[in-house]
Design an enzyme around this catalytic site. Structure first.
Site, short mmCIF file in Angstrom:
data_model
loop_
_atom_site.label_atom_id
_atom_site.label_comp_id
_atom_site.label_asym_id
_atom_site.label_seq_id
_atom_site.Cartn_x
_atom_site.Cartn_y
_atom_site.Cartn_z
N ASP A 191 0.84 -1.20 0.00
CA ASP A 191 0.00 0.00 0.00
C ASP A 191 0.88 1.26 0.00
OD1 ASP A 191 0.88 0.35 2.65
OD2 ASP A 191 -0.97 -0.45 3.52
N GLU A 194 3.69 1.40 2.28
CA GLU A 194 4.71 0.38 2.05
C GLU A 194 4.56 -0.78 3.02
OE1 GLU A 194 8.29 3.06 1.78
OE2 GLU A 194 7.68 2.95 -0.32
N GLU A 350 7.27 14.69 9.06
CA GLU A 350 6.37 13.68 8.54
C GLU A 350 5.20 13.47 9.49
OE1 GLU A 350 7.20 9.59 6.34
OE2 GLU A 350 7.70 9.44 8.47
#
Length: 396
Positions: A191, A194, A350
């Site tokens: 996905d 990963e 992130e």
């Protein structure tokens, strides 16, 4: 000039209604400008855009991350840089055409394939497949969503900035990508996070759908793109039959949980209507299950990566959906939450660790790879996309 240029010292006090002040708008715009600067600094001379320059395992170009960064650049007037990225992808695909055609041929002949037979999900900034790691660790390389995302982003770029020469230059790489996605969209693959190699993911299928539709619009004369468009229709039917549980899209076929990346099925890939019942049901689950108490967005409930924190790019994506569905106040709240996560130098990470889902896993990942990625250029791209959606291109 727009009131987004008001400096903090010129701004009035907040109103009783909680409306934005001049200082609020100034900060929002300053981070938008900083985001453009960071993305441009992360672009290599050849056009590749690094995922994160300061995080060793992210010093590559992913088609997925880079496509969103290029889209953000195009929205903010940096069309030359955006075009350079698309040309870089085109060169990468041509340089790996033999590999792509070989796996297509072997698939047609029903030969057994390994993950190494498929195109990579990330490349060096020079456009090469990465060298084997000294410790033997290999990346999770059979992913399809990035290739669909590139087709979508190219379609957006050429619609916004018509360029006959670029369109012609990329016709071959586009057709190769369409053939590749048309052949393999039914296969389980990693996905967008990963993970889950042996599952089929509606979020991945949505990106493929958006890409195939974009290619068909860009190249109506192409028989290959027309065939890809038919595959997109078959894909949509497949997801409607197998990818919905209790009215909501699911993380992977056969599961009942939800993933925030499913937002892409509605905005921007348009696999389902933005205000339709599937979108409303999926959004309700994301809001109820994946939005933290401070407004940040988790990937999914069982996430353990760096402790399972709140992801900035997903919060921006949720805001993007809110804008498109007419919920602008909620979208502004998402944008303001992103601003609060910026470092003093304007860099966006992130994810953040304010309300971790699995805090015991944070030291495990920090021992393995170091501190979480910052700046993540995809975070900056989603900030810009949401900012432009709310305030328009003239406010950059």
């Amino acid at each position: 000039m727009t009131d987004l240029l008001i400096k903090p010292e010129e701004a009035g006090a907040p109103g009783k209604t909680g409306a934005e002040t001049g200082a609020d708008r100034y900060r929002l715009r300053q981070l938008a400008l900083k985001s453009i600067e960071i993305i441009k600094a992360g672009q290599a001379p050849g056009g590749a855009i690094v995922a994160c320059p300061n995080f060793t395992v992210y010093r590559y170009c992913w088609l997925r991350d880079g496509s969103f960064c290029a889209h953000a650049l195009a929205l903010t007037g940096s069309k030359e840089e955006a075009a350079a990225f698309h040309r870089w992808v085109g060169r990468v695909l041509e340089n790996h055409r033999e590999k792509a055609e070989a796996v297509l041929r072997r698939h047609k002949q029903a030969e057994k394939l390994t993950d190494g037979d498929f195109l990579n999900t990330r490349y060096t900034l020079e456009g090469l497949e990465e060298a084997p790691h000294a410790d033997g660790e290999e990346w999770w390389n059979f992913q399809l969503d990035g290739y669909g995302t590139w087709l979508w982003a190219l379609g957006e770029y050429l619609t916004r900035h018509p360029d006959a020469a670029l369109r012609q230059e990329l016709a071959g790489p586009v057709e190769l990508t369409v053939q590749y996605l048309s052949a393999f969209w039914k296969l389980p693959n990693f996905d967008c996070w990963e993970e889950n190699r042996h599952d089929i993911h509606p979020a991945t299928l949505a990106a493929i759908y958006g890409g195939l539709r974009a290619a068909a619009r860009l190249y109506p004369e192409s028989a290959i793109c027309a065939a890809g468009n038919r595959q997109a229709s078959a894909l949509a039917t497949f997801v409607k039959k197998a990818g919905i549980y209790n009215g909501s899209l699911v993380k992977s076929l056969g599961r009942s949980d939800v993933d925030a990346s499913l937002l892409g099925a509605f905005e921007p890939y348009n696999l389902f209507p933005l205000r339709g019942q599937v979108a409303r049901s999926t959004l309700a689950r994301i809001e109820n299950e994946l939005v933290a108490q401070d407004g940040g967005v988790y990937r999914y409930r069982k996430d353990v990566y760096f402790g399972g924190g709140e992801w900035l790019l997903l919060t921006g994506w949720l805001g993007w959906y809110y804008v498109r569905s007419g919920q602008r106040d909620k979208a502004r709240a998402c944008l303001k939450w992103m601003v609060k996560q910026a470092g003093d130098d304007g860099q966006l990470p992130e994810q953040v660790s304010h309300f971790l889902l699995a805090p015991e896993h944070l030291p495990v990942w920090e021992t393995r790879w170091g501190k979480s990625a910052m700046p993540l250029l995809w975070s900056h791209a989603m900030y810009l996309i949401l900012y432009i959606a709310l305030y328009g291109e003239d406010n950059i």
